[in-house]
Design a protein around this motif. Structure first.
Motif, PDB file in Angstrom:
ATOM      1  N   UNK A  52       0.825  -1.205   0.000  1.00  0.00           N
ATOM      2  CA  UNK A  52       0.000   0.000   0.000  1.00  0.00           C
ATOM      3  C   UNK A  52       0.866   1.265   0.000  1.00  0.00           C
ATOM      4  N   UNK A  53       1.918   1.239   0.794  1.00  0.00           N
ATOM      5  CA  UNK A  53       2.838   2.376   0.863  1.00  0.00           C
ATOM      6  C   UNK A  53       3.582   2.559  -0.467  1.00  0.00           C
ATOM      7  N   UNK A  54       3.994   1.452  -1.059  1.00  0.00           N
ATOM      8  CA  UNK A  54       4.694   1.474  -2.352  1.00  0.00           C
ATOM      9  C   UNK A  54       3.791   2.070  -3.434  1.00  0.00           C
ATOM     10  N   UNK A  55       2.528   1.666  -3.456  1.00  0.00           N
ATOM     11  CA  UNK A  55       1.581   2.198  -4.452  1.00  0.00           C
ATOM     12  C   UNK A  55       1.410   3.714  -4.292  1.00  0.00           C
ATOM     13  N   UNK A  56       1.414   4.185  -3.045  1.00  0.00           N
ATOM     14  CA  UNK A  56       1.245   5.618  -2.776  1.00  0.00           C
ATOM     15  C   UNK A  56       2.489   6.421  -3.165  1.00  0.00           C
ATOM     16  N   UNK A  57       3.647   5.935  -2.715  1.00  0.00           N
ATOM     17  CA  UNK A  57       4.888   6.692  -2.896  1.00  0.00           C
ATOM     18  C   UNK A  57       5.555   6.449  -4.249  1.00  0.00           C
ATOM     19  N   UNK A  58       5.192   5.357  -4.914  1.00  0.00           N
ATOM     20  CA  UNK A  58       5.719   4.995  -6.248  1.00  0.00           C
ATOM     21  C   UNK A  58       7.185   4.588  -6.248  1.00  0.00           C
ATOM     22  N   UNK A  59       7.796   4.540  -5.075  1.00  0.00           N
ATOM     23  CA  UNK A  59       9.172   4.065  -4.935  1.00  0.00           C
ATOM     24  C   UNK A  59       9.266   3.225  -3.676  1.00  0.00           C
ATOM     25  N   UNK A  60      10.070   2.165  -3.755  1.00  0.00           N
ATOM     26  CA  UNK A  60      10.284   1.296  -2.593  1.00  0.00           C
ATOM     27  C   UNK A  60      11.779   1.232  -2.323  1.00  0.00           C
ATOM     28  N   UNK A  61      12.150   1.697  -1.147  1.00  0.00           N
ATOM     29  CA  UNK A  61      13.555   1.720  -0.747  1.00  0.00           C
ATOM     30  C   UNK A  61      13.925   0.544   0.150  1.00  0.00           C
ATOM     31  N   UNK A  62      12.954  -0.320   0.424  1.00  0.00           N
ATOM     32  CA  UNK A  62      13.222  -1.505   1.229  1.00  0.00           C
ATOM     33  C   UNK A  62      12.518  -1.478   2.560  1.00  0.00           C
ATOM     34  N   UNK A  63      12.413  -2.666   3.159  1.00  0.00           N
ATOM     35  CA  UNK A  63      11.873  -2.770   4.509  1.00  0.00           C
ATOM     36  C   UNK A  63      13.051  -2.755   5.489  1.00  0.00           C
ATOM     37  N   UNK A  64      12.774  -3.040   6.732  1.00  0.00           N
ATOM     38  CA  UNK A  64      13.806  -2.974   7.768  1.00  0.00           C
ATOM     39  C   UNK A  64      15.004  -3.884   7.447  1.00  0.00           C
ATOM     40  N   UNK A  65      14.730  -5.124   7.030  1.00  0.00           N
ATOM     41  CA  UNK A  65      15.812  -6.061   6.696  1.00  0.00           C
ATOM     42  C   UNK A  65      16.635  -5.549   5.517  1.00  0.00           C
ATOM     43  N   UNK A  66      15.955  -5.030   4.496  1.00  0.00           N
ATOM     44  CA  UNK A  66      16.660  -4.501   3.327  1.00  0.00           C
ATOM     45  C   UNK A  66      17.578  -3.350   3.725  1.00  0.00           C
ATOM     46  N   UNK A  67      17.046  -2.438   4.507  1.00  0.00           N
ATOM     47  CA  UNK A  67      17.818  -1.265   4.922  1.00  0.00           C
ATOM     48  C   UNK A  67      19.034  -1.684   5.741  1.00  0.00           C
ATOM     49  N   UNK A  68      18.850  -2.662   6.637  1.00  0.00           N
ATOM     50  CA  UNK A  68      19.979  -3.173   7.432  1.00  0.00           C
ATOM     51  C   UNK A  68      21.018  -3.845   6.539  1.00  0.00           C
TER      52      UNK A  68
END
Length: 104
Positions: free
Chosen positions: A19-35
């Motif tokens: 839902x957040x990705x659809x709104x923001x149009x970009x996905x920078x990762x979840x907590x695991x990805x960011x770590x």
């Protein structure tokens, strides 16, 4: 290192992430990805094990695929789980690059 037989890579997401990705149009990762410093992706043959390892207790998830050509400049194939080559995206996913989604 590249995996030449693959045309698409796959990402699993929780519904709230989607839902957040659809709104923001970009996905920078979840907590695991960011770590980790990159966005974790899977090949078609790896997706089942990824779901079992990280998402088995979720009521529903979203799986989507991305054409490797669309993210090639930031995609690296690196040894990870079970000594397999996994696609890791250094950067972000543009919503426009999502080719197909599936709700499970």
């Amino acid at each position: 290192m590249k995996n030449k037989k693959e045309s698409f890579v796959y990402r699993v997401m929780l519904n709230n992430e989607w839902d957040e990705f659809k709104k923001k149009k970009k996905f920078f990762g979840n907590k695991l990805d960011i770590q980790s410093g990159f966005i974790h992706l899977s090949t078609k043959s790896q997706i089942k094990n990824t779901i079992e390892k990280y998402y088995k207790n979720q009521d529903s998830i979203i799986i989507f695929k991305i054409n490797i050509k669309d993210i090639a400049k930031n995609l690296k194939w690196e040894i990870s789980r079970n000594n397999q080559l996994f696609p890791h995206l250094y950067g972000f996913i543009n919503f426009i690059d999502v080719k197909k989604t599936k709700l499970i």
